[in-house]
Design a protein around this motif. Structure first.
Motif, PDB file in Angstrom:
ATOM      1  N   UNK A   1     -26.187 -21.238 -35.432  1.00  0.00           N
ATOM      2  CA  UNK A   1     -26.935 -21.394 -37.065  1.00  0.00           C
ATOM      3  C   UNK A   1     -25.541 -20.853 -37.315  1.00  0.00           C
ATOM      4  N   UNK A   2     -25.150 -21.500 -38.662  1.00  0.00           N
ATOM      5  CA  UNK A   2     -23.992 -21.603 -39.653  1.00  0.00           C
ATOM      6  C   UNK A   2     -24.501 -20.485 -41.136  1.00  0.00           C
ATOM      7  N   UNK A   3     -23.684 -19.685 -40.613  1.00  0.00           N
ATOM      8  CA  UNK A   3     -23.989 -18.735 -42.014  1.00  0.00           C
ATOM      9  C   UNK A   3     -22.359 -19.077 -43.243  1.00  0.00           C
ATOM     10  N   UNK A   4     -23.385 -19.407 -44.215  1.00  0.00           N
ATOM     11  CA  UNK A   4     -21.992 -19.251 -45.420  1.00  0.00           C
ATOM     12  C   UNK A   4     -21.846 -18.525 -46.557  1.00  0.00           C
ATOM     13  N   UNK A   5     -20.847 -18.409 -46.493  1.00  0.00           N
ATOM     14  CA  UNK A   5     -20.885 -17.579 -48.315  1.00  0.00           C
ATOM     15  C   UNK A   5     -21.453 -18.404 -49.015  1.00  0.00           C
ATOM     16  N   UNK A   6     -22.247 -17.558 -50.389  1.00  0.00           N
ATOM     17  CA  UNK A   6     -22.312 -18.499 -51.693  1.00  0.00           C
ATOM     18  C   UNK A   6     -21.496 -18.928 -52.320  1.00  0.00           C
ATOM     19  N   UNK A   7     -19.829 -18.011 -52.289  1.00  0.00           N
ATOM     20  CA  UNK A   7     -18.826 -18.613 -53.045  1.00  0.00           C
ATOM     21  C   UNK A   7     -17.999 -18.725 -52.244  1.00  0.00           C
ATOM     22  N   UNK A   8     -17.297 -20.208 -52.349  1.00  0.00           N
ATOM     23  CA  UNK A   8     -16.144 -20.778 -51.203  1.00  0.00           C
ATOM     24  C   UNK A   8     -15.158 -20.669 -51.193  1.00  0.00           C
ATOM     25  N   UNK A   9     -14.217 -19.952 -50.835  1.00  0.00           N
ATOM     26  CA  UNK A   9     -13.293 -19.793 -51.307  1.00  0.00           C
ATOM     27  C   UNK A   9     -12.231 -20.231 -49.008  1.00  0.00           C
ATOM     28  N   UNK A  10     -11.796 -21.351 -50.007  1.00  0.00           N
ATOM     29  CA  UNK A  10     -10.498 -22.361 -48.819  1.00  0.00           C
ATOM     30  C   UNK A  10     -10.194 -21.509 -47.939  1.00  0.00           C
ATOM     31  N   UNK A  11      -9.449 -20.514 -48.003  1.00  0.00           N
ATOM     32  CA  UNK A  11      -8.773 -19.489 -47.250  1.00  0.00           C
ATOM     33  C   UNK A  11      -8.924 -18.764 -46.545  1.00  0.00           C
ATOM     34  N   UNK A  12     -10.707 -18.329 -46.647  1.00  0.00           N
ATOM     35  CA  UNK A  12     -10.875 -17.256 -46.220  1.00  0.00           C
ATOM     36  C   UNK A  12     -11.007 -17.435 -44.532  1.00  0.00           C
ATOM     37  N   UNK A  13     -10.995 -17.043 -43.491  1.00  0.00           N
ATOM     38  CA  UNK A  13     -11.082 -17.416 -41.798  1.00  0.00           C
ATOM     39  C   UNK A  13     -12.358 -17.675 -41.890  1.00  0.00           C
ATOM     40  N   UNK A  14     -12.866 -18.156 -40.624  1.00  0.00           N
ATOM     41  CA  UNK A  14     -14.010 -18.258 -39.961  1.00  0.00           C
ATOM     42  C   UNK A  14     -14.117 -16.787 -38.760  1.00  0.00           C
ATOM     43  N   UNK A  15     -15.919 -17.106 -38.575  1.00  0.00           N
ATOM     44  CA  UNK A  15     -16.116 -16.219 -36.697  1.00  0.00           C
ATOM     45  C   UNK A  15     -16.792 -17.236 -36.414  1.00  0.00           C
ATOM     46  N   UNK A  16     -16.375 -17.101 -35.053  1.00  0.00           N
ATOM     47  CA  UNK A  16     -17.464 -17.484 -33.669  1.00  0.00           C
ATOM     48  C   UNK A  16     -17.913 -17.074 -32.920  1.00  0.00           C
ATOM     49  N   UNK A  17     -18.761 -16.574 -32.995  1.00  0.00           N
ATOM     50  CA  UNK A  17     -19.704 -15.089 -31.965  1.00  0.00           C
ATOM     51  C   UNK A  17     -20.038 -16.793 -30.974  1.00  0.00           C
ATOM     52  N   UNK A  18     -19.937 -16.139 -29.641  1.00  0.00           N
ATOM     53  CA  UNK A  18     -20.768 -16.061 -28.507  1.00  0.00           C
ATOM     54  C   UNK A  18     -21.913 -14.941 -27.941  1.00  0.00           C
ATOM     55  N   UNK A  19     -22.807 -15.765 -27.636  1.00  0.00           N
ATOM     56  CA  UNK A  19     -23.671 -14.704 -26.684  1.00  0.00           C
ATOM     57  C   UNK A  19     -23.513 -13.828 -25.807  1.00  0.00           C
ATOM     58  N   UNK A  20     -24.000 -12.578 -26.393  1.00  0.00           N
ATOM     59  CA  UNK A  20     -23.534 -11.838 -24.915  1.00  0.00           C
ATOM     60  C   UNK A  20     -24.289 -11.717 -23.921  1.00  0.00           C
ATOM     61  N   UNK A  21     -24.707 -11.932 -22.482  1.00  0.00           N
ATOM     62  CA  UNK A  21     -25.286 -12.162 -21.838  1.00  0.00           C
ATOM     63  C   UNK A  21     -26.161 -13.419 -21.504  1.00  0.00           C
TER      64      UNK A  21
END
Length: 576
Positions: free
Chosen positions: A301-321
């Motif tokens: 699932x890609x979760x996008x901000x409503x207001x886009x700001x190109x310089x912001x870092x992105x986060x990848x969540x991987x499964x726990x167990x």
């Protein structure tokens, strides 16, 4: 026209092709239009039980879809990937089931409706059927009353999510927490007044009850004129008791599939002629989400901000167990939306063999397997299509191990948050299943436990098995010696020791944050790699290790989750 029933465990039933992600009225689900006049809505159970049952439940939905019945499985409000409106309301969940029925009628053109409900989902399905026309009802181990459900959840809360010293997790005031899922007072109050045995009419003309007789439901529904069939539910405990070891109850699920498909007739409008589903993303105040397939049929699932700001870092969540991408206690969904509200996009993904991604070759487990790095690379490729910018990977337990190995290999990753990693390098000689199932703690934990007055009282009553503890401590001591010898004899991992790899990360400008519950077993690997002195560890990491008191391995308490969120937000602010 007859429809073939495909066994739940078959390759066809395990294929993700019959179902596609869909969103409707703020609810996320999986939909297959089918080719018959009959539609089936799957009503999941709640919280920890559904976290455990997620993948078998999906297999059931896929098995039903292969019969030709239109099929819809969905997340209730405030669960999984659905929006949060009406999250703490029984009525909100019942309305969600009725919206799912309407969606099947509108999008698949079905004329008959079958509801299949598991545990609390069976209770909710019966309530929904009382106010909507349902042709068939399949209830798998339902609760006849809400009080019966609450009693069972209170019992589970004492055994699931214990502190590292083995004591029960403290309950937050006014809230019942089971496996990280919080059941608030408003929802508990609504549940406490449910009593299906007081129904004044049968919820459906044809009812299948699977499992032990639930509070007299069968005789009551039969007295109201329904044709009631009962059958046992072998494998129920293995389905809902633990996400790591959940097993598909093939016998019971095959019977369910046969029941819902029995007598189904083809509809006159072929599936290809049905109108395409409209794009309808899940939205919140500061975010919007879309399902994504990438790599070898991976799902996230890609979760996008409503207001886009190109310089912001992105986060990848991987499964726990083996927890699905929404996370233990739905932590990952909640955190992703919070970050998007601050302008940070994220992808919460399922590795192959977990959640909504396909099986790994041979059905192997992805835990502590380095070929899962291929899945991480595919996810990074997908994130790079969203925008350019630094990427941070977040993982807990086995996901923390994977995140560490990924940040060492992938220069696209500029940071990582590792929560309670058991180890940094997996010893191939260790058996994953044995390590995970080991319930005993290390000697220092037992020593600390025995200093407590409550522990002495338990000892005096014979509740603490001294012999077992002594044997466990002896085995642990022998094991530590053996592991040290093995470390000396086996080749060093690529990149050198853990400390050397962390130093290399720092030289390339990547940031590493380590978060542990106080007393967690993974601290032994940390001390072996970086020493026991907090100051020395901080010098090597470039910052202190975060230790959270009063938290279990999965950070179930809200305060523990908030502390971990602060660490991640601090790292993201550093990378902006």
């Amino acid at each position: 026209m007859a429809f073939e029933t495909v066994p739940v465990g078959s390759d066809a039933a395990a294929s993700p092709l019959p179902l596609s992600p869909v969103a409707f009225d703020g609810l996320f689900g999986w939909f297959g239009p089918g080719i018959s006049r009959r539609g089936v809505v799957l009503c999941a159970t709640h919280g920890y039980e559904q976290l455990s049952a997620h993948r078998p439940w999906r297999a059931l939905a896929e098995g039903i879809a292969t019969t030709g019945c239109a099929t819809l499985s969905f997340d209730y409000p405030g669960t999984g990937d659905s929006a949060d409106a009406e999250a703490d309301s029984v009525e909100g969940r019942v309305r969600a089931i009725r919206r799912a029925i309407r969606h099947l009628r509108d999008e698949a053109g079905v004329e008959e409706i079958v509801l299949v409900g598991l545990r609390l989902g069976g209770t909710l399905a019966a309530l929904a059927a009382e106010g909507d026309h349902v042709d068939r009802l399949v209830l798998l181990a339902p609760f006849a009353t809400g009080r019966a459900y609450l009693r069972e959840m209170k019992m589970q809360s004492r055994t699931i999510g214990r502190l590292p010293d083995g004591s029960p997790l403290p309950q937050e005031e006014g809230c019942l927490t089971v496996g990280g899922f919080h059941l608030g007072p408003a929802l508990a109050a609504e549940l406490s007044v449910i009593d299906l045995t007081k129904a004044e009419r049968a919820p459906a003309p044809d009812i299948l009850l699977v499992g032990a007789e639930a509070g007299g439901l069968g005789p009551r529904y039969a007295a109201l004129g329904a044709r009631v069939t009962t059958r046992p539910f072998p494998g129920l405990a293995a389905l809902v008791a633990n996400p790591l070891y959940a097993e598909t109850p093939d016998e019971a699920f095959s019977a369910v599939i046969a029941s819902v498909a029995e007598g189904a007739q083809p509809r006159p409008v072929p599936a290809a002629a049905l109108p395409p589903l409209p794009a309808n993303p899940i939205r919140g105040d500061g975010w919007w989400e879309e399902p994504s397939r990438f790599g070898p049929s991976l799902f996230g699932i890609l979760c996008h901000p409503r207001d886009v700001e190109a310089a912001r870092p992105m986060v990848l969540f991987v499964n726990a167990g083996t927890n699905v991408h929404s996370g233990w206690g739905r932590q990952t969904t909640t955190l992703a939306r919070r970050l998007a509200d601050q302008g940070f996009p994220s992808l919460r993904m399922d590795l192959r063999g977990i959640g909504d991604s396909p099986n790994r070759p041979g059905g192997a487990s992805p835990l502590y397997s380095l070929d899962a790095l291929d899945d991480v690379r595919a996810a990074l490729d997908r994130l790079e299509t969203v925008r350019s910018g630094p990427i941070v990977i977040v993982g807990a337990c086995s996901g923390a191990y994977l995140a560490f190995r990924a940040v060492c290999r992938e220069e696209r990753l500029k940071g990582a948050v590792l929560v309670n990693p058991y180890c940094f390098d997996w010893n191939p000689a260790d058996d994953v299943d044995s390590v995970i199932r080991n319930v005993f703690r290390n000697a220092s934990t037992y020593a600390g436990l025995l200093k407590q007055g409550a522990a002495w009282r338990r000892l005096a009553r014979g509740e603490i098995r001294v012999g077992a503890i002594a044997r466990a401590i002896t085995r642990a001591a022998i094991g530590r010696v053996g592991k040290r010898l093995a470390l000396l004899l086996r080749p060093r991992p690529a990149g050198g020791s853990v400390a050397q790899r962390i130093a290399a990360l720092r030289r390339r400008g990547a940031h590493l944050e380590l978060v542990y519950s106080a007393g967690d077993r993974g601290l032994a690997a940390l001390h072996e790699a970086l020493g026991r002195s907090p100051a020395r560890m901080a010098r090597r990491l470039g910052g202190p290790v975060t230790i959270i008191e009063g938290a279990d391995h999965d950070l179930s308490p809200a305060a523990a989750q908030a502390r971990m969120t602060e660490v991640l937000e601090r790292l993201l602010a550093r990378l902006r």
